[in-house]
Structures are given as structure tokens and as C-alpha cells.
Write a protein that holds these residues in place. Sequence first.
Motif, short mmCIF file in Angstrom:
data_model
loop_
_atom_site.label_atom_id
_atom_site.label_comp_id
_atom_site.label_asym_id
_atom_site.label_seq_id
_atom_site.Cartn_x
_atom_site.Cartn_y
_atom_site.Cartn_z
N SER A 301 8.80 -28.68 9.82
CA SER A 301 7.94 -27.50 9.87
C SER A 301 8.46 -26.46 8.89
O SER A 301 9.58 -26.58 8.36
N SER A 362 4.73 -32.80 11.10
CA SER A 362 5.73 -31.94 11.74
C SER A 362 5.52 -31.87 13.25
O SER A 362 6.49 -31.86 14.02
N ALA A 409 1.59 -27.32 6.23
CA ALA A 409 1.75 -26.83 7.60
C ALA A 409 0.93 -25.55 7.77
O ALA A 409 1.47 -24.46 8.02
#
Length: 441
Positions: A301, A362, A409
Motif C-alpha cells: 500500500s 495491496s 492504490a
Amino acid sequence: MSLQIRKDDFWVFLVLMAGHLPNRYVSQGMVILLSIPYVLYFLKNYKYFGSNCFEEVGPVYGRVIFLFWMILGVTVLSFTLNFSNINNLFWSLFNFAPLLFVGFVFLKFERRALLQGSVWFMFVQLFFLTYQYLKLAVTQGTINIFSGNQSAGDHMVGTLGSFSTPLSVVFCILTLVYLSEYLAAREKKYGVYTILAFIAALLPGAMSVLFVFFFAIALAIIFLQIKSAKPGRFKVVFGMIFLLGTGILTQGNNIDYGYRMLDKAMSYGLPYKAFLHEETISGMIEGGIPIYGVGAGNYSSRAALIVSGEYLLVQPWYIPITPSIYTEKYVTNIYSKINYGESVMGFNGGSMVSEPFAQYLSLLAEGGLIAFVLIVMVIYILLRSSFVSGDVYMMAFTLFIAILLLTNAWLEYVEFCVVFYLGLACFLTRHQSASKQEKSI
């Protein structure tokens, strides 16, 4: 075109602007602060996610917020089972906070306020984009700023300090919102807003975003054509052809660059982003990565990377370097800031395909199979709602986001979160209005 700005319009505008400040950490903090009163109001008056508290936007909106909170809960629980450093958890919570909180802001606003506040936001961004464009045009001596400099779009950041791609994503979403409103209400001003939003989406020169945008629209039209063929769809197709043609005419050099990158990818094989997917899945199968996840901020992440010391070119003093053993073993063993500008698996180490960021990946690694299933449920709920309502624009919006989550992300970007919820609220409030009108007949 009214220049009057009402209180609700201003509040929507303020939240959108707070999400687009030059410093992302300040931006996230401002959005969180502006959202907290709405979260507290919700908790005080409703105490649970009942259907009555989503009267304006509908239950779908509430389910999406609820699922995001569940995803957070799963990743935090996984963190307690794979404790690394409290610093990792803090930055993970801080990065995800806008996604969890800002949805409550748009809960009770009328669609008119949502739209008008976003229009004021667009005007401010266009003012800065115009200044940045003129500066580049004068410097390069040409009105086609991309003809001599393919990275010209990197300077088209609006009020953002750097990284122009989020601005392209934001205005692709607003293009769909305004186009939907124009064809539904037949108000010419929304036709103008659609064109302006699309111009703003083009200026950053983010070809990957624009490709996903048109691909999502094409898929939405195909899916809904299966359900029912409506004459109005031809107008949608014509409009998309017009927008696509405009994109091709203004982004010729960037399209050629993208083609060469694709050809390069075919020649070299898997870039690092795809390789990391393969390694992560293999790690889960072989037992190196627990199927319940390694915990928030402990893998790939943005939180995990900013505490790794291998992402930010200059590490701020207030972000200690505390990489988890999983980040070091699977991610930063190849991905490193010293590779920016260098070749990594045949690609530039600083390019999108060489970054480890991908939302599904992630969440799978940090929250395990449960978190992955929950994010898929979010996409399914939105797709089902758009399919049932026959809303081609909401379906394009959902597919656009679903595909984008493969590339970065995005749920950890505050500018994405504020416009995601605004767009979703605009689509769903119209569905609610149509449903109430049908029941009253």
C-alpha cells in the motif's frame, strides 16, 4: 449561468478544494477535519447503517461506505496478527481516512448542490490549468504543448503540487457526471461543463487514464445494449466518438508513446507490477504470505511504501522508516528509489508499470482473501445498481474505477476519494428521484 453560490454549494466546493491542495498530507488532514462533523452527526442521529439514513442517495451508497469500513477492520485485524510497527498502522489509517469519512459529507446534499459545488471547483482548476498551459505554450513556442515535450502534461497539475494523473482521473469522472446530467435534464450548461471537464482531463496527458476511460464507456454501452437497445444510445455513442476524436487529435504524440511502451512490454515480458502480482499469489499459495493478510501498512500500500524509505525521494522527518519484513522481502527487494530513471525489467524504474501500487493487490496481501472479496463486492454492488437502472454513465463510472484499481492504490488518494463519492452521490440521487416519481404515479 448563475454566479450565485449557496451555502451547500460552497461546502461541497470547499471539500473538493481541500482534497486538491499542493501538499497531500495537509489535504488529507483538511478533508478529515471537514468530514468529522458529518460523521458525528450520522452517529448521533442514526447509530447504524439503516435504510432511512440514506433517503437522499439510496441504500447502495450506505452499503459502499459500510464495506469500506469492513475492509479497514479486516486489515487492522490482520495487522494485530502480524504486528510490525505502530507507525505503519498510523499511516495506513491516515491514508484510508478520507475514504472512510468523506462519504458522509455528501450524504444529505441535494444533487443540485453537489453539481454546482463541483462546477465551482472545476472553474478554479481550469483557471490554474489555463495559466500552466499558457506558461508552457510560451516557453515551448507552440500551442500544442505535447508536440515537442511528451512530459508537458506533468506540469498541468491545477492546484496539486505535483503528479498530474489524479487530476485527469477526477475530470474523467466529472465528464461522466456532467454528460449524464446534460442528456437527462437537457440543460445546455451541462453540455458546456462536459466539454470543459473533458478538456481538463486531457491536459495532464495521462494516456493510461484516458484509455481506461474510453474502454470503460465502450464496455458499459455493450453491457447495457445486451439488456435493452434504446434509441438514445446512439447519441451516447456519437458523443463518445466526438470525445475520442478530440483526444486523438490533441494527444497524438502521447498515443504513439503509449504504443511504443506496449510494444516494449510485449518484447520484455512482465513488468515489475505484473511480476509482483505473480509473486504475491505464489507467496500466498506457498504459505509465505498468510491468507488472512499481513496487515495494514505491511505490504505494498502507499502507507507501506512511504514508511519503507524507498518511495519518497526525500523522507520527511515526521515519517519514520519502519518497513515490515513482508515489504522488504517481496516489494523493496526490487522496487527502490535508486532505480528511478534506471531500467527495471526493461522499463523505467519510475514508470507506472514499475511501481508496486495496485489496489486489489495491496488489499489482498494486507487484508487477505476477506478484504479482496469485500472490494470485489463493492464493484459488484455498483455494477448491479447501474445495470438494474440502465444507467450507462454510472456503469462507465464503475468500470472506469474498477479498472483503475488495477493500476494504482487509488483508494489512498484523497483527491480520488472526494470525487468518487461526489460522482456516486450524483448518480444515485437521480436514481432515487426517479424511483420516488414512479411510486407517486
